[in-house]
Enzyme design. Structure first.
Site, PDB file in Angstrom:
ATOM      1  N   GLY A   9      21.568 -10.904  -0.527  1.00 44.34           N
ATOM      2  CA  GLY A   9      21.139 -12.241  -0.159  1.00 44.34           C
ATOM      3  C   GLY A   9      20.009 -12.631  -1.098  1.00 44.34           C
ATOM      4  O   GLY A   9      19.181 -11.791  -1.450  1.00 44.34           O
ATOM      5  N   SER A  11      17.265 -14.180  -0.810  1.00 42.62           N
ATOM      6  CA  SER A  11      15.870 -14.087  -0.356  1.00 42.62           C
ATOM      7  C   SER A  11      15.403 -12.647  -0.177  1.00 42.62           C
ATOM      8  O   SER A  11      14.254 -12.405   0.180  1.00 42.62           O
ATOM      9  CB  SER A  11      15.693 -14.860   0.958  1.00 42.62           C
ATOM     10  OG  SER A  11      16.445 -14.248   1.978  1.00 42.62           O
ATOM     11  N   CYS A  12      16.266 -11.699  -0.461  1.00 42.45           N
ATOM     12  CA  CYS A  12      15.932 -10.281  -0.263  1.00 42.45           C
ATOM     13  C   CYS A  12      15.441  -9.663  -1.578  1.00 42.45           C
ATOM     14  O   CYS A  12      16.202  -9.529  -2.539  1.00 42.45           O
ATOM     15  CB  CYS A  12      17.157  -9.524   0.249  1.00 42.45           C
ATOM     16  SG  CYS A  12      16.835  -7.763   0.480  1.00 42.45           S
ATOM     17  N   GLY A  13      14.177  -9.273  -1.602  1.00 43.62           N
ATOM     18  CA  GLY A  13      13.598  -8.673  -2.799  1.00 43.62           C
ATOM     19  C   GLY A  13      14.249  -7.358  -3.175  1.00 43.62           C
ATOM     20  O   GLY A  13      14.464  -7.076  -4.357  1.00 43.62           O
ATOM     21  N   ARG A  16      17.484  -8.099  -4.936  1.00 45.88           N
ATOM     22  CA  ARG A  16      17.257  -8.555  -6.315  1.00 45.88           C
ATOM     23  C   ARG A  16      16.883  -7.378  -7.218  1.00 45.88           C
ATOM     24  O   ARG A  16      17.356  -7.282  -8.354  1.00 45.88           O
ATOM     25  CB  ARG A  16      16.183  -9.644  -6.355  1.00 45.88           C
ATOM     26  CG  ARG A  16      16.649 -10.969  -5.767  1.00 45.88           C
ATOM     27  CD  ARG A  16      15.692 -12.115  -6.084  1.00 45.88           C
ATOM     28  NE  ARG A  16      14.311 -11.834  -5.727  1.00 45.88           N
ATOM     29  CZ  ARG A  16      13.748 -12.112  -4.551  1.00 45.88           C
ATOM     30  NH1 ARG A  16      14.461 -12.688  -3.609  1.00 45.88           N
ATOM     31  NH2 ARG A  16      12.478 -11.827  -4.326  1.00 45.88           N
TER      32      ARG A  16
END
Length: 136
Positions: A9, A11-13, A16
């Site tokens: 997702g 927004s998930c660090g 990423r």
């Protein structure tokens, strides 16, 4: 080389960082944004088949959706109902989930993700590292 899939997702660090790590190591992978595109039931079942502890391993207890439904409700579901809920509410799923046909990593751990590097490449890298240490 094994096909690698990353459920992530934006927004998930951790997700990423996992994708960045795979990019830096020149590994080819499919990135599936489970927030913007529906997770298929087949993919969910594949992931669950690779877990040691079943759905508990991939359910995010820190998510708003988990807090909305609660442990008691989720534990009361049949497996079919749980599958439907996870497909319908992907925010319940931890991210990233990295997998091949026989390997699974939930979350990003730099030591564990190395298992996705093909064995031949790991051997060459280890041999190169030993040569560098020897030359120093």
């Amino acid at each position: 080389m094994e096909k690698i899939t990353v459920l992530w997702g934006p927004s998930c660090g951790s997700a990423r960082r996992a994708c960045q790590w795979l990019d830096e190591h020149h590994l080819d992978y499919d990135r599936v944004n489970v927030v913007s595109q529906a997770l298929s039931l087949d993919t969910l079942k594949k992931v669950l088949s690779l877990t040691e502890y079943g759905a508990d391993e991939i359910i995010s207890e820190r998510s708003k959706a988990f807090k909305k439904y609660g442990r008691k409700y989720i534990d009361s579901l049949t497996i079919t109902e749980l599958h439907r809920l996870l497909v319908k509410q992907p925010s319940l799923i931890k991210k990233p989930i990295i997998f091949t046909h026989n390997k699974l990593q939930v979350g990003f751990n730099e030591d564990e993700i190395r298992s996705f590097i093909p064995r031949e490449t790991r051997r060459v890298s280890f041999a190169q590292m030993l040569q560098v240490l020897h030359d120093a």
